[in-house]
Design a protein around this motif. Structure first.
Motif, PDB file in Angstrom:
ATOM      1  N   LEU A  33       0.839  -1.128   0.273  1.00  0.00           N
ATOM      2  CA  LEU A  33      -0.103  -0.074  -0.150  1.00  0.00           C
ATOM      3  C   LEU A  33       0.935   1.353   0.116  1.00  0.00           C
ATOM      4  N   ALA A  34       2.074   1.278   0.480  1.00  0.00           N
ATOM      5  CA  ALA A  34       2.774   2.321   0.417  1.00  0.00           C
ATOM      6  C   ALA A  34       3.638   2.574  -0.646  1.00  0.00           C
ATOM      7  N   ILE A  35       3.834   1.702  -1.583  1.00  0.00           N
ATOM      8  CA  ILE A  35       4.626   1.955  -2.805  1.00  0.00           C
ATOM      9  C   ILE A  35       4.290   3.119  -3.491  1.00  0.00           C
ATOM     10  N   PRO A  36       2.897   3.518  -3.690  1.00  0.00           N
ATOM     11  CA  PRO A  36       2.519   4.651  -4.571  1.00  0.00           C
ATOM     12  C   PRO A  36       2.828   5.717  -3.941  1.00  0.00           C
ATOM     13  N   PHE A  37       2.799   5.894  -2.646  1.00  0.00           N
ATOM     14  CA  PHE A  37       3.251   7.018  -1.728  1.00  0.00           C
ATOM     15  C   PHE A  37       4.829   7.320  -1.909  1.00  0.00           C
ATOM     16  N   TRP A  38       5.660   6.321  -1.850  1.00  0.00           N
ATOM     17  CA  TRP A  38       7.030   6.706  -2.206  1.00  0.00           C
ATOM     18  C   TRP A  38       7.277   6.914  -3.479  1.00  0.00           C
ATOM     19  N   GLN A  39       6.692   6.425  -4.397  1.00  0.00           N
ATOM     20  CA  GLN A  39       6.957   6.928  -5.786  1.00  0.00           C
ATOM     21  C   GLN A  39       6.548   8.462  -5.842  1.00  0.00           C
ATOM     22  N   TRP A  40       5.440   8.824  -5.235  1.00  0.00           N
ATOM     23  CA  TRP A  40       5.205  10.199  -5.297  1.00  0.00           C
ATOM     24  C   TRP A  40       5.947  11.035  -4.520  1.00  0.00           C
ATOM     25  N   PHE A  41       6.441  10.555  -3.355  1.00  0.00           N
ATOM     26  CA  PHE A  41       7.409  11.231  -2.435  1.00  0.00           C
ATOM     27  C   PHE A  41       8.771  11.717  -3.486  1.00  0.00           C
ATOM     28  N   LEU A  42       9.307  10.527  -3.895  1.00  0.00           N
ATOM     29  CA  LEU A  42      10.491  10.680  -4.682  1.00  0.00           C
ATOM     30  C   LEU A  42      10.221  11.669  -5.871  1.00  0.00           C
ATOM     31  N   LYS A  84      17.317  10.834  -3.114  1.00  0.00           N
ATOM     32  CA  LYS A  84      18.122  11.040  -1.689  1.00  0.00           C
ATOM     33  C   LYS A  84      17.061  11.052  -0.583  1.00  0.00           C
ATOM     34  N   MET A  85      16.274  12.222  -0.776  1.00  0.00           N
ATOM     35  CA  MET A  85      15.537  12.423   0.542  1.00  0.00           C
ATOM     36  C   MET A  85      14.457  11.403   0.921  1.00  0.00           C
ATOM     37  N   ALA A  86      14.116  10.763  -0.179  1.00  0.00           N
ATOM     38  CA  ALA A  86      13.124   9.487  -0.107  1.00  0.00           C
ATOM     39  C   ALA A  86      13.950   8.313   0.637  1.00  0.00           C
ATOM     40  N   TYR A 112      16.428   8.714   2.640  1.00  0.00           N
ATOM     41  CA  TYR A 112      16.772   9.036   4.140  1.00  0.00           C
ATOM     42  C   TYR A 112      15.432   8.968   4.905  1.00  0.00           C
ATOM     43  N   THR A 113      14.170   9.488   4.448  1.00  0.00           N
ATOM     44  CA  THR A 113      13.109   9.382   5.075  1.00  0.00           C
ATOM     45  C   THR A 113      12.600   7.950   5.277  1.00  0.00           C
ATOM     46  N   GLY A 114      12.709   7.183   4.137  1.00  0.00           N
ATOM     47  CA  GLY A 114      12.065   5.815   4.314  1.00  0.00           C
ATOM     48  C   GLY A 114      12.826   4.878   5.214  1.00  0.00           C
ATOM     49  N   SER A 115      14.357   5.086   5.104  1.00  0.00           N
ATOM     50  CA  SER A 115      15.083   3.947   5.882  1.00  0.00           C
ATOM     51  C   SER A 115      14.832   4.431   7.505  1.00  0.00           C
ATOM     52  N   LEU A 116      14.666   5.669   7.688  1.00  0.00           N
ATOM     53  CA  LEU A 116      14.557   6.191   9.142  1.00  0.00           C
ATOM     54  C   LEU A 116      13.497   5.912   9.851  1.00  0.00           C
ATOM     55  N   SER A 117      12.193   5.932   9.013  1.00  0.00           N
ATOM     56  CA  SER A 117      10.892   5.565   9.318  1.00  0.00           C
ATOM     57  C   SER A 117      10.722   4.227  10.206  1.00  0.00           C
ATOM     58  N   VAL A 118      11.612   3.203   9.728  1.00  0.00           N
ATOM     59  CA  VAL A 118      11.482   2.132  10.190  1.00  0.00           C
ATOM     60  C   VAL A 118      12.009   1.741  11.781  1.00  0.00           C
TER      61      VAL A 118
END
Length: 527
Positions: free
Chosen positions: A342-351, A357-359, A361-367
């Protein structure tokens, strides 16, 4: 004379206008040819499902299968996991080298590898989940078929990964196809987790009580015998059959996906034809590792993927042994994968909005907060489901971002080395090589550490040392590895400005090549 001059001018004007008109037509045709339909993108994306299905099933369940179903000693299980992963890592650059030297066929250069490797790959995968009727050669059995499957899977996945560069020369189309691919691959992880977990979970053999637990069990046996008499007794044989059924279903989907990929995708002959002189294996190593952005990207995702692989390889044992959710761990794993999907479309929009690079940082630190919570909170099934769902959002970033950044590095290399082309498979294969080799080391060490901690096969309870080891393997170690990877990412040079600049330069190179071809064609027609 005037008429002659006018005719000559008219003739010259027509000669000048014709190449321009033909160039526009050629550019239009090239743009139309590089544009991928939704059907093409979906067919290409479906080809990524087999690798994720089998990889997820092996990553989540192979360790617990070898320890509790095949009942191997943890020391031998660690050898199988390490050698299998290390062998898999070695085959990646080898296959990449062979693929880069493959001749063009009427089906392309990549697709024949996919088709020819599929039948033997599904057979070897099925035999990994079969418990042979002998004890002495059991370790050799699993080691052989695990290594064989990894080799054949590499023959599928390396050409498939490199196919990203050959389905279109337009970066926008490749990024879009990669987004489709990542979505289907995460769905593949859900399928692998659901099929393997749910089928095996319905036939999960009960644990074996330890010496201290036998007294309590015997005191309660007379009271509970009447209640449990009507309940079906699940034996270890039922569990073995369940693993075989699950592997058979996954093998069927594997074949179906390979067929869809073969008939739904076409390689561009112009892109697939290698234009540089073939190079040796070690020349290929020096080529790809000599490109600074590629080396840094590999190091970044070497550490971050190691963290997620440690979590993946030990989470099933952690849920069943430390948290006590022996009958629910497959559902917890499924929640993580569904959340990631469910989160894949969100990360595609985010990047797209904030950059890759920001994606990362955000994705790895969120876990990270959820990895801390899962080991600090007391065993609670509802809380574990909530934490698992939230952690799945970070897992989605780990799936999407590495493969979306790798084409940028290949483009950067082509801009800096316009005379060196046709080496895309080497970049993809060496990237996978380093991550797989490191994951083999981590899985081997983690399983071996469980042996040193005193892991009890199918035990209803484990020593405190085992619980502490599992907490370190699913929390502290992954967090440390993720942070190291993000520190390296700080020096990664390809930002959005450089990425867009590379895209424009590559487009200019292609336009110049097209203009040269047009001029040559016009000159030939004039002569």
């Amino acid at each position: 004379m005037a008429k002659g001059e006018g005719g000559e001018q008219s003739s010259n004007a027509s000669l000048l206008d014709k190449p321009v008109t033909d160039g526009i037509k050629l550019a239009g045709k090239r743009e139309h040819r590089n544009r991928l339909s939704v059907c093409n993108k979906i067919s290409y994306a479906i080809g990524g499902a087999p690798y994720q299905m089998t990889g997820t099933a092996l990553g989540f369940f192979l360790q617990i299968y070898l320890l509790d179903v095949a009942q191997l000693d943890p020391f031998y299980a660690s050898i199988i996991l390490f050698v299998g992963r290390a062998w898999d890592a070695v085959t990646d650059p080898t296959v990449g080298f062979l693929v880069s030297r493959s001749p063009w066929t009427r089906f392309g250069r990549m697709l024949p590898w996919v088709v020819l490797s599929t039948p033997l790959a599904v057979l070897s995968y099925f035999l990994i989940w079969y418990v042979p009727p002998f004890e002495d050669g059991k370790v050799i059995w699993y080691l052989f078929f695990y290594c064989l499957f990894q080799t054949l899977q590499t023959c599928f996945h390396v050409p498939y990964s490199a196919l990203t560069m050959f389905i279109s020369s337009e970066q926008k189309e490749r990024d879009s196809a990669t987004a489709y691919r990542m979505t289907v691959e995460v769905l593949g992880t859900v399928l692998g987790t659901a099929i393997q977990g749910q089928i095996v979970g319905m036939a999960n053999a009960p644990c074996l009580p330890g010496p201290g637990e036998l007294v309590a069990d015997s005191n309660n046996s007379s009271k509970s015998s009447g209640l449990n008499a009507s309940e079906p007794v699940i034996s270890i044989e039922h569990t073995k059959v369940a693993y075989m059924i699950a592997s058979g279903v996954i093998c069927s989907i594997y074949v179906l996906c390979a067929v869809v990929l073969f008939f739904g995708v076409r390689e561009q002959k112009e892109s697939s034809r290698p234009r540089s002189e073939p190079m040796s294996f070690f020349q290929g190593i020096r080529l790809v590792m000599g490109h600074g952005p590629y080396a840094k990207l590999v190091m970044v995702f070497l550490f971050t993927s190691l963290g997620f692989m440690l979590l993946e390889g030990n989470f099933a044992l952690f849920c069943s042994s430390t948290l006590g959710f022996r009958n629910d761990f497959q559902n917890i794993l499924l929640v993580i994968m569904l959340s990631a999907t469910l989160a894949i479309p969100f990360w595609q929009w985010f990047l797209t909005c904030f950059g890759k690079k920001m994606a990362v940082y955000t994705g790895s630190l969120s876990v990270v907060p959820f990895l801390i919570l899962v080991v600090c909170l007391k065993s609670n099934l509802i809380v574990t489901y909530i934490v698992s769902f939230a952690a799945g959002v970070g897992v989605a970033a780990a799936f999407l971002l590495p493969w979306s950044m790798l084409p940028d590095v290949v483009d950067d290399f082509q801009v800096q080395n316009p005379e060196s082309t046709g080496h895309e498979a080497l970049f993809y294969s060496f990237y996978v090589f380093f991550t797989k080799f490191a994951s083999g080391v981590s899985l081997g060490i983690s399983t071996l550490s469980l042996d040193f901690a005193g892991y009890i096969s199918r035990g209803c309870s484990q020593p405190e040392e085992v619980d502490l080891t599992l907490k370190l393997l699913v929390s502290a170690a992954p967090i440390a590895l993720i942070i190291i990877g993000l520190l390296i990412l700080y020096s990664y040079p390809i930002d959005e400005e450089r990425r867009q600049g590379n895209r424009k330069l590559l487009q200019e190179q292609r336009d110049n090549e097209a203009d040269s071809e047009t001029d040559s064609t016009e000159l030939g027609n004039t002569v």
